[in-house]
Every structure is written in structure tokens, then in C-alpha cells.
Motif scaffolding. Sequence first.
Motif, PDB file in Angstrom:
ATOM      1  N   CYS A 193       0.825  -1.217   0.000  1.00  0.00           N
ATOM      2  CA  CYS A 193       0.000   0.000   0.000  1.00  0.00           C
ATOM      3  C   CYS A 193       0.859   1.266   0.000  1.00  0.00           C
ATOM      4  CB  CYS A 193      -0.925  -0.004   1.219  1.00  0.00           C
ATOM      5  SG  CYS A 193      -2.242  -1.235   1.129  1.00  0.00           S
ATOM      6  N   ILE A 194       1.909   1.272   0.839  1.00  0.00           N
ATOM      7  CA  ILE A 194       2.776   2.449   0.909  1.00  0.00           C
ATOM      8  C   ILE A 194       3.517   2.650  -0.424  1.00  0.00           C
ATOM      9  CG2 ILE A 194       4.829   3.411   2.022  1.00  0.00           C
ATOM     10  CD1 ILE A 194       3.901   2.094   4.611  1.00  0.00           C
ATOM     11  N   SER A 195       4.026   1.556  -0.985  1.00  0.00           N
ATOM     12  CA  SER A 195       4.740   1.652  -2.270  1.00  0.00           C
ATOM     13  C   SER A 195       3.814   2.149  -3.376  1.00  0.00           C
ATOM     14  CB  SER A 195       5.307   0.282  -2.654  1.00  0.00           C
ATOM     15  OG  SER A 195       6.182  -0.200  -1.668  1.00  0.00           O
ATOM     16  N   TYR A 196       2.576   1.636  -3.383  1.00  0.00           N
ATOM     17  CA  TYR A 196       1.603   2.054  -4.417  1.00  0.00           C
ATOM     18  C   TYR A 196       1.268   3.532  -4.265  1.00  0.00           C
ATOM     19  CZ  TYR A 196      -2.760   2.382  -7.022  1.00  0.00           C
ATOM     20  OH  TYR A 196      -3.755   2.771  -7.888  1.00  0.00           O
ATOM     21  N   MET A 197       1.044   3.977  -3.016  1.00  0.00           N
ATOM     22  CA  MET A 197       0.693   5.376  -2.788  1.00  0.00           C
ATOM     23  C   MET A 197       1.836   6.313  -3.180  1.00  0.00           C
ATOM     24  SD  MET A 197      -2.416   5.714  -1.776  1.00  0.00           S
ATOM     25  CE  MET A 197      -2.422   7.338  -1.025  1.00  0.00           C
ATOM     26  N   PHE A 198       3.063   5.913  -2.857  1.00  0.00           N
ATOM     27  CA  PHE A 198       4.219   6.744  -3.224  1.00  0.00           C
ATOM     28  C   PHE A 198       4.366   6.858  -4.736  1.00  0.00           C
ATOM     29  CE2 PHE A 198       6.178   6.760   1.066  1.00  0.00           C
ATOM     30  CZ  PHE A 198       6.631   8.067   1.062  1.00  0.00           C
ATOM     31  N   LYS A 199       4.094   5.770  -5.435  1.00  0.00           N
ATOM     32  CA  LYS A 199       4.259   5.772  -6.896  1.00  0.00           C
ATOM     33  C   LYS A 199       3.145   6.533  -7.591  1.00  0.00           C
ATOM     34  CE  LYS A 199       5.207   2.643 -10.743  1.00  0.00           C
ATOM     35  NZ  LYS A 199       5.413   1.236 -11.185  1.00  0.00           N
ATOM     36  N   ARG A 200       1.909   6.370  -7.125  1.00  0.00           N
ATOM     37  CA  ARG A 200       0.758   6.976  -7.794  1.00  0.00           C
ATOM     38  C   ARG A 200       0.410   8.367  -7.262  1.00  0.00           C
ATOM     39  NH1 ARG A 200      -0.730   4.498 -12.574  1.00  0.00           N
ATOM     40  NH2 ARG A 200      -0.546   2.225 -12.348  1.00  0.00           N
ATOM     41  N   HIS A 201       0.595   8.577  -5.964  1.00  0.00           N
ATOM     42  CA  HIS A 201       0.158   9.832  -5.343  1.00  0.00           C
ATOM     43  C   HIS A 201       1.265  10.324  -4.404  1.00  0.00           C
ATOM     44  CE1 HIS A 201      -3.840   8.803  -6.872  1.00  0.00           C
ATOM     45  NE2 HIS A 201      -3.682   7.602  -6.319  1.00  0.00           N
ATOM     46  N   TYR A 202       2.384  10.665  -4.982  1.00  0.00           N
ATOM     47  CA  TYR A 202       3.556  11.027  -4.183  1.00  0.00           C
ATOM     48  C   TYR A 202       3.293  12.244  -3.289  1.00  0.00           C
ATOM     49  CZ  TYR A 202       8.252  12.524  -2.945  1.00  0.00           C
ATOM     50  OH  TYR A 202       9.358  12.898  -2.239  1.00  0.00           O
ATOM     51  N   GLU A 203       2.748  13.316  -3.846  1.00  0.00           N
ATOM     52  CA  GLU A 203       2.540  14.556  -3.086  1.00  0.00           C
ATOM     53  C   GLU A 203       1.548  14.331  -1.944  1.00  0.00           C
ATOM     54  OE1 GLU A 203       1.514  17.816  -5.541  1.00  0.00           O
ATOM     55  OE2 GLU A 203       3.358  17.738  -6.741  1.00  0.00           O
ATOM     56  N   THR A 205       0.736  11.497  -0.498  1.00  0.00           N
ATOM     57  CA  THR A 205       1.318  10.589   0.497  1.00  0.00           C
ATOM     58  C   THR A 205       2.316  11.322   1.378  1.00  0.00           C
ATOM     59  OG1 THR A 205       1.095   8.751  -1.071  1.00  0.00           O
ATOM     60  CG2 THR A 205       2.546   8.409   0.813  1.00  0.00           C
ATOM     61  N   THR A 206       3.134  12.169   0.768  1.00  0.00           N
ATOM     62  CA  THR A 206       4.116  12.939   1.534  1.00  0.00           C
ATOM     63  C   THR A 206       3.427  13.868   2.519  1.00  0.00           C
ATOM     64  OG1 THR A 206       5.598  12.898  -0.380  1.00  0.00           O
ATOM     65  CG2 THR A 206       6.085  14.490   1.344  1.00  0.00           C
ATOM     66  N   LYS A 207       2.337  14.491   2.077  1.00  0.00           N
ATOM     67  CA  LYS A 207       1.589  15.404   2.949  1.00  0.00           C
ATOM     68  C   LYS A 207       0.979  14.649   4.138  1.00  0.00           C
ATOM     69  CE  LYS A 207      -0.658  18.650   0.949  1.00  0.00           C
ATOM     70  NZ  LYS A 207      -1.681  19.420   0.181  1.00  0.00           N
ATOM     71  N   ILE A 208       0.428  13.457   3.849  1.00  0.00           N
ATOM     72  CA  ILE A 208      -0.185  12.655   4.913  1.00  0.00           C
ATOM     73  C   ILE A 208       0.858  12.207   5.934  1.00  0.00           C
ATOM     74  CG2 ILE A 208      -1.325  10.450   5.430  1.00  0.00           C
ATOM     75  CD1 ILE A 208      -2.831  10.743   2.784  1.00  0.00           C
ATOM     76  N   LEU A 209       2.006  11.728   5.425  1.00  0.00           N
ATOM     77  CA  LEU A 209       3.055  11.232   6.318  1.00  0.00           C
ATOM     78  C   LEU A 209       3.748  12.357   7.084  1.00  0.00           C
ATOM     79  CD1 LEU A 209       4.707   8.465   4.093  1.00  0.00           C
ATOM     80  CD2 LEU A 209       3.113   8.169   6.008  1.00  0.00           C
ATOM     81  N   SER A 210       3.514  13.594   6.683  1.00  0.00           N
ATOM     82  CA  SER A 210       4.104  14.740   7.391  1.00  0.00           C
ATOM     83  C   SER A 210       3.174  15.288   8.466  1.00  0.00           C
ATOM     84  CB  SER A 210       4.444  15.857   6.388  1.00  0.00           C
ATOM     85  OG  SER A 210       5.336  15.389   5.399  1.00  0.00           O
ATOM     86  N   MET A 211       1.982  14.725   8.593  1.00  0.00           N
ATOM     87  CA  MET A 211       1.008  15.216   9.572  1.00  0.00           C
ATOM     88  C   MET A 211       1.417  14.815  10.996  1.00  0.00           C
ATOM     89  SD  MET A 211      -2.520  14.295   7.501  1.00  0.00           S
ATOM     90  CE  MET A 211      -3.548  14.761   8.891  1.00  0.00           C
ATOM     91  N   ARG A 212       1.559  15.790  11.862  1.00  0.00           N
ATOM     92  CA  ARG A 212       1.950  15.526  13.247  1.00  0.00           C
ATOM     93  C   ARG A 212       0.899  14.720  14.014  1.00  0.00           C
ATOM     94  NH1 ARG A 212       3.887  21.023  15.924  1.00  0.00           N
ATOM     95  NH2 ARG A 212       4.221  19.559  17.655  1.00  0.00           N
ATOM     96  N   PRO A 213      -0.397  15.017  13.859  1.00  0.00           N
ATOM     97  CA  PRO A 213      -1.400  14.210  14.578  1.00  0.00           C
ATOM     98  C   PRO A 213      -1.348  12.715  14.224  1.00  0.00           C
ATOM     99  CG  PRO A 213      -2.382  16.225  13.748  1.00  0.00           C
ATOM    100  CD  PRO A 213      -1.026  16.148  13.144  1.00  0.00           C
ATOM    101  N   LEU A 214      -1.023  12.429  12.957  1.00  0.00           N
ATOM    102  CA  LEU A 214      -0.930  11.027  12.537  1.00  0.00           C
ATOM    103  C   LEU A 214       0.172  10.309  13.302  1.00  0.00           C
ATOM    104  CD1 LEU A 214      -1.639   8.671  10.636  1.00  0.00           C
ATOM    105  CD2 LEU A 214       0.011   9.615   9.001  1.00  0.00           C
ATOM    106  N   TRP A 215       1.358  10.938  13.368  1.00  0.00           N
ATOM    107  CA  TRP A 215       2.468  10.315  14.081  1.00  0.00           C
ATOM    108  C   TRP A 215       2.204  10.261  15.579  1.00  0.00           C
ATOM    109  CZ3 TRP A 215       5.670   7.338  11.758  1.00  0.00           C
ATOM    110  CH2 TRP A 215       5.951   7.536  10.410  1.00  0.00           C
ATOM    111  N   ALA A 216       1.466  11.245  16.077  1.00  0.00           N
ATOM    112  CA  ALA A 216       1.094  11.210  17.499  1.00  0.00           C
ATOM    113  C   ALA A 216       0.216   9.983  17.786  1.00  0.00           C
ATOM    114  CB  ALA A 216       0.357  12.496  17.875  1.00  0.00           C
ATOM    115  N   LEU A 217      -0.736   9.714  16.884  1.00  0.00           N
ATOM    116  CA  LEU A 217      -1.601   8.542  17.039  1.00  0.00           C
ATOM    117  C   LEU A 217      -0.814   7.239  16.916  1.00  0.00           C
ATOM    118  CD1 LEU A 217      -4.773   9.589  14.984  1.00  0.00           C
ATOM    119  CD2 LEU A 217      -4.660   9.207  17.449  1.00  0.00           C
ATOM    120  N   VAL A 218       0.096   7.207  15.949  1.00  0.00           N
ATOM    121  CA  VAL A 218       0.890   5.985  15.725  1.00  0.00           C
ATOM    122  C   VAL A 218       1.725   5.659  16.946  1.00  0.00           C
ATOM    123  CG1 VAL A 218       2.821   4.998  14.424  1.00  0.00           C
ATOM    124  CG2 VAL A 218       0.960   6.185  13.218  1.00  0.00           C
TER     125      VAL A 218
END
Length: 344
Positions: A193-203, A205-218
Motif C-alpha cells: 500500500c505504501i509503495s503504491y501510494m508513493f508511486k501513484r500519489h507522491y505529493e 502521500t508525503t503530505k499525509i506522512l508529514s502530519m503531526r497528529p498522525l504520528w502522534a496517534l501511531v
Amino acid sequence: MQYQVLLSLWSLVAGLCMAITNDNLLQRSRKSSDNIIELTDGNYQRILGTGRNAWIMVFLTSSSPQIGCATCIEAADEYKLLAKSWFKDHPEGVSTAGEEEASLFFAISDLKDSKIPETFSFYGLEHVPKFFLFGPGGNIREYETIELMSGGGMERVLGLVSDIKKSTNIPDFNIYQPMNWSLISIVAFTTFCISYMFKRHYELTTKILSMRPLWALVWTFFTILMLGGYMFNLIRGSQLAGVGENGDLVYFLPNQSSSQFRIETQITGVIYSGLAAAVVGLVLAVPKLKSYYKGTSKSTIVEVGSSVVFAIMVYAFFAGLTSIYEIKQPGYPYPLTKVSSLFK
């Protein structure tokens, strides 16, 4: 003289008739998915005390929550791995790799409720678990005690295999660890899933992975998972839950602060998650709600109401946490008053 000869012949024939064959032991083993013979009050003397041409390893244990034997629960899974590994290479229970052909079977006597098995009384057991290794011949009182290593997991399994090899002269006893296909599938799916998202929707995916609340939840999820004992379960191979005297499920090992069932991780995970959400609600949600309703007639009601709701949640989840501490450690000195006790 004739009577002595006849008596000897009769004893020989009777012994042969009463002897238990390897085929019989194999049939009994195959009744269990783990290839382990269950010893009962009615069959243990025939299996262990009559003539046979096989080694029998016996695991004397207790799965009763009332006994609270944490080592027994850990050793039970290790014993199953031992038996399954043996029968994977030796479907008939027979090894021909040594100087002589040797047969090996596995049996268990389990104290499951208040009724003590006759095997426990017969051998005068005062504590469990115990491992007995009976050699060919059929003398019920001749056996070798195999010491249980203090460390659990694969190290203890390999220690048992080493002792069995030395005693039986069976050289080809290998251990096969079961594959954790669920973990492999999750890792493979996540990677895809991560590889597919990076290849098809790079921007995106990068924006999502840069979200602080997401990493806080993880990281909050990861912390809660570790606090609940996930790594302990993984290393020790803990069983999911226990069975009570009346057949009911047992979720916690009483009086055992150093051992647990896997389901305890799930329950404590839910409690820690609820507690974390309630604290976050008090710190962040209440001020947001107050700011949203600022200048309206509902401002005070919303602020007080939301504060009370989140405070009750904190109390309820923390009370649940201390209740678990009381079960695991009866001397725990900081219990909270249960809400139900106010209505008695």
C-alpha cells in the motif's frame, strides 16, 4: 514342576496380552490435534505400567486458574511445539536414525479443576509442572525426571530436546517453529500500500506522512501496545485466555503479576486508549468547545458538561485499571471506589 512351567507361561501370555503396542499409542496420539495422549484416572496405569516398546514423555501440569501456575501455561505451548515437531519428522512416532530403532510418544496429565488426578497422587506431586520420561519396558515407577529450565520460550524447548536426545539416544529430533502468517501478511500488505501510494500519489502521500497528529496517534498506539504486554506475549507465546472450573472464560491470571494471557493485552489496551482519549479531551477538546461557543448562552453549560463527561471517563477507565492491578496483585494499596458500590 509342571505347575511352575504353566504358571510361567500364563504370566508370559498375560503380559503379552496386557502390553500396549506402538500402534495403540499412535492411535491415542492421533486423537489429539497436538499428538499428545491425555492421561486419565482410567488409562494412566495401562499406558505407563504395562509392557511396551516405546519411550513416553509425560507432562504433569495444571491449567486451572485457581492454581494460578503461570509456568504451566507457558510450558504447555512449548510442550505442544515439542510433540508437533517430533511427529512432523516421525509420523509413526518411530526414529530409525540411531543405532537402534526407537519410538517416542507424548502424554499429559492436567489438573483442570478441583479434582486432583490420580497420577498426581500416585507420584506424590506437591508442585507442578513436572516432566517424566518413561523408558521401554512398562515399569510405572521407573522414570527419569527432566528438569525445567527457568527461561521460557525456544531456549527451554531446545533444552528439553537436548535432554530427550541424551536419554533416548534419538539423534534426529528437530524443532519447527510455526510461521506467523498473519504478521507476514500485514507487513506485506502495508508495504504494498505504501509503495503504491508513493508511486501513484507522491505529493498526497508525503503530505499525509508529514502530519503531526498522525504520528502522534501511531506512537500513542505503539506505546499502549507495549504497556499492555504485547512483546511479553510474543516472546513467551502466551495463550489467548484460560478456562475456569465451570468451563467459563478466564481473562486474567489472578495473583500473577509477572505472567498474563494474550487477551489481557487487548483489555488493557482498550483501557489505556480510553484513558488517553479522555485526558486529551480534557486538555484539548474542552477549550476548543469553549472557544466555539464563546459569546453564546450555551458556553458555560458546554464547558462544564464536557469537563464533567471527560472527568467521569478518566475516573471510569482508571478505576478499571486499578481493578486489574487488584486481580493481579491482591495487596495493591490504591484501589478506586467502584461506582456500583454507591448504589448498594
